[in-house]
Design an enzyme around this catalytic site. Structure first.
Site, mmCIF file in Angstrom:
data_model
loop_
_atom_site.group_PDB
_atom_site.id
_atom_site.type_symbol
_atom_site.label_atom_id
_atom_site.label_comp_id
_atom_site.label_asym_id
_atom_site.label_seq_id
_atom_site.Cartn_x
_atom_site.Cartn_y
_atom_site.Cartn_z
ATOM 1 N N SER A 106 0.679 -1.151 0.073
ATOM 2 C CA SER A 106 -0.087 -0.217 0.129
ATOM 3 C C SER A 106 0.775 1.314 -0.131
ATOM 4 O O SER A 106 0.307 2.360 -0.226
ATOM 5 C CB SER A 106 -0.893 -0.068 1.203
ATOM 6 O OG SER A 106 -0.042 0.007 2.260
ATOM 7 N N HIS A 162 -2.621 -3.465 -5.385
ATOM 8 C CA HIS A 162 -3.085 -2.969 -4.454
ATOM 9 C C HIS A 162 -4.550 -3.188 -4.003
ATOM 10 O O HIS A 162 -5.286 -2.287 -4.633
ATOM 11 C CB HIS A 162 -2.725 -1.541 -4.227
ATOM 12 C CG HIS A 162 -2.999 -1.133 -2.731
ATOM 13 N ND1 HIS A 162 -3.374 0.349 -2.637
ATOM 14 C CD2 HIS A 162 -3.106 -1.544 -1.375
ATOM 15 C CE1 HIS A 162 -3.675 0.565 -1.621
ATOM 16 N NE2 HIS A 162 -3.618 -0.495 -0.738
ATOM 17 N N GLU A 177 -5.919 -1.116 -7.238
ATOM 18 C CA GLU A 177 -4.825 -0.368 -8.017
ATOM 19 C C GLU A 177 -3.711 -1.196 -8.567
ATOM 20 O O GLU A 177 -3.214 -1.893 -8.002
ATOM 21 C CB GLU A 177 -3.955 0.618 -6.973
ATOM 22 C CG GLU A 177 -5.215 1.693 -6.429
ATOM 23 C CD GLU A 177 -4.352 2.536 -5.478
ATOM 24 O OE1 GLU A 177 -4.617 3.675 -5.408
ATOM 25 O OE2 GLU A 177 -3.814 2.164 -4.488
ATOM 26 N N ASN A 221 -4.423 6.422 -1.696
ATOM 27 C CA ASN A 221 -4.101 7.008 -0.559
ATOM 28 C C ASN A 221 -3.398 8.357 -0.496
ATOM 29 O O ASN A 221 -3.456 9.393 0.277
ATOM 30 C CB ASN A 221 -2.832 6.126 0.218
ATOM 31 C CG ASN A 221 -3.562 4.835 0.755
ATOM 32 O OD1 ASN A 221 -4.638 5.239 1.375
ATOM 33 N ND2 ASN A 221 -2.773 3.860 0.984
#
Lengths: 279, 224
Positions: A114, A136, A148, A186
């Site tokens: 991540s 991800h 992802e 993120n």
């Protein structure tokens, strides 16, 4: 299709569960036999619940027949290896150095990181760095639709096409994103938390007002309630990672409250207290 | 309670937002129609673009004797707007992007509880909460840097639909960042970020792509 999943923690077990539900064969590996067994029980329990609730149509034995446990992955007849080891750069680099040596060119390698740059894992793969990328998955894997697909410096177009096909087969939506700190999700989410912290600190509005305003605009949870749910310590860790990897770009500078709350042990729901009290 | 209100300085879409669920008639007001607002109890002034334009509008509203202005205050503090019209109408700040987003909890800047009560009666489906006089208030300060971050991915070749899909699915946001930007219009995104940058520093600097989109045509508000 046969997928080797390295690491049987929450994410590894979740990826394995989704894959066997979608008809793929999985070898779930972990050097710790107790961890493997815990993952097996967790998957079995989750599948049983899905069957009872009518979400899954096949008998439990059919799903479980697609799952094998091992201390390390086979090297023959493998299509994908997905690494889901603890989020430590040195550990993941060692794993990819080894995977690159063990698996032939036709086997796709992915990291479920991540926060670690895929390009830094590719740098340790001397043979075929172009068959390495990021996948991800989001927690909880069975419920979160997004994956992802991270394109490192050396990741090939063929890899991306194959990763799209894999995510489709797993019933997920794959989105190709560049290898930037925090990747897409993120990274984009950082201001949601950091500006909320700053404005509360400046007395613009209380935690509850900030949360109510954002929820009133359609966000499922306001920033303080999300931090309490995910864990203030986890949120701080992600923020620090992005901050450090961007060479201290002030946009991502953690707020002092985060460190103070983590030090005090008020991590959110899991500790009974965060920005709100849960006793 | 006010028995009518005018809206000016924003788009048709914004006017519709204020008409929706209103317990009083809300009519649009244009820049060449000031006399109609003479003595009006409430005017909503939604300008977020160049401040000179907003100053002109507020001064005109003061000249025609408007009693209270609900004025967009995400790009100019209420304290600053009071300096522009020291003897003018009462000013209550609001977040125009939050209004456009259809937020059920609306932030306002006022020290007068009666004004919050009046607004709650005029728009009974919305809850109005008073917050500190600050650039960006709450919602704009949250959403604009999210859009700014997303634009960097767009410029690096990620498809807009992938950015929006990724953020919706990965974060459960109700809209993707570029969908929000489409709703607000790039000029509002730009001016909002500029004001935040001016007040809080370079972390809000608008991405060069956003600057390129708005260019010199910024003096004109986008039309629906």
């Amino acid at each position: 299709m046969t997928i080797v999943v390295l690491g049987s923690g929450t994410m590894g077990a979740g990826i394995a569960e989704v894959a066997i539900i979608q008809g793929q064969h999985v070898v779930l590996t972990d050097p710790d036999p107790a961890a493997r067994q815990r993952a097996y029980q967790r998957i079995q329990k989750s599948l049983q619940r899905g069957i009872e609730k009518g979400r899954l149509a096949e008998p439990l034995a059919t799903y479980i027949s697609r799952l094998a446990l091992a201390d390390s992955g086979p090297t023959q007849d493998v299509d994908w290896v997905i690494e889901a080891a603890p989020e430590q750069l040195a550990l993941k680099q060692r794993i990819f150095e080894d995977l690159d040596q063990r698996y032939g060119e036709s086997v796709w390698l992915a990291s479920n990181t991540s926060s670690i740059a895929i390009s830094r894992l590719q740098a340790r793969a001397a043979r075929f760095p172009e068959r390495i990328g990021g996948l991800h998955f989001f927690n909880p894997v069975p419920r979160m639709a997004l994956v992802e697909i991270i394109r490192g410096l050396d990741t090939s177009d063929a890899y991306l096409a194959s990763a799209r096909e894999l995510t489709r087969r797993l019933g997920k939506t794959g989105v190709v994103v560049p290898d930037r700190p925090g990747f897409l999700v993120n990274r984009v989410a950082r201001p949601y938390y950091l500006e909320a912290l700053r404005m509360a600190d400046e007395g613009v509005a209380t935690f509850a007002v900030v949360d109510d305003v954002m929820e009133g605009a359609g966000f499922p949870m306001g920033p303080f309630r999300v931090m309490d749910l995910v864990g203030i310590d986890v949120n701080l860790s992600v923020t620090k990672s992005v901050y450090e990897q961007t060479y201290w770009d002030e946009r991502y500078r953690p707020h002092p409250w985060q460190e103070q709350l983590v030090e005090r042990g008020t991590w959110g729901r899991k500790s009974g207290r965060g920005f709100y009290r849960y006793e | 309670m006010s028995n009518y209100a005018y809206f000016l300085g924003g788009t048709e879409r914004e006017l519709k937002v204020w008409q929706s669920g209103a317990a009083v008639p809300v009519e649009g007001l244009s820049d060449d129609d000031w006399d109609r607002a003479a003595g009006a109890p409430w005017v909503i002034e939604g300008s977020t673009g160049p401040l000179a334009q907003k100053q002109v509008r507020l001064r005109r509203l003061a000249e025609v004797g408007v009693k209270t202005v609900l004025t967009a205050s995400t790009t100019a503090l209420i304290a600053a707007q009071r300096v522009w019209i020291p003897d003018g109408p009462a000013l209550v700040g609001y977040d125009p992007l939050l209004a456009l987003a259809g937020g059920t909890v609306q932030t306002v800047v006022t020290e007068n509880r009666d004004e919050v009560e009046i607004l709650s009666r005029m728009w009974p489906e919305r809850r109005f909460v008073a917050v500190k006089d600050a650039i960006g208030l709450v919602f704009s300060r949250e959403i604009l840097p999210i859009i700014n971050e997303a634009v960097a991915f767009f410029e690096q070749g990620v498809r807009p639909e992938d950015i929006d899909r990724g953020v919706r699915l990965g974060l459960n946001y109700p809209k993707g960042p570029l969908e929000w930007a489409d709703l607000f219009g790039w000029p509002s995104v730009y001016w909002g970020l500029r004001a935040l940058e001016d007040m809080f520093g370079p972390r809000f600097r608008p991405h060069p792509w956003i600057r390129a989109q708005v260019g010199s045509s910024l003096v004109e508000r986008e039309r629906d």
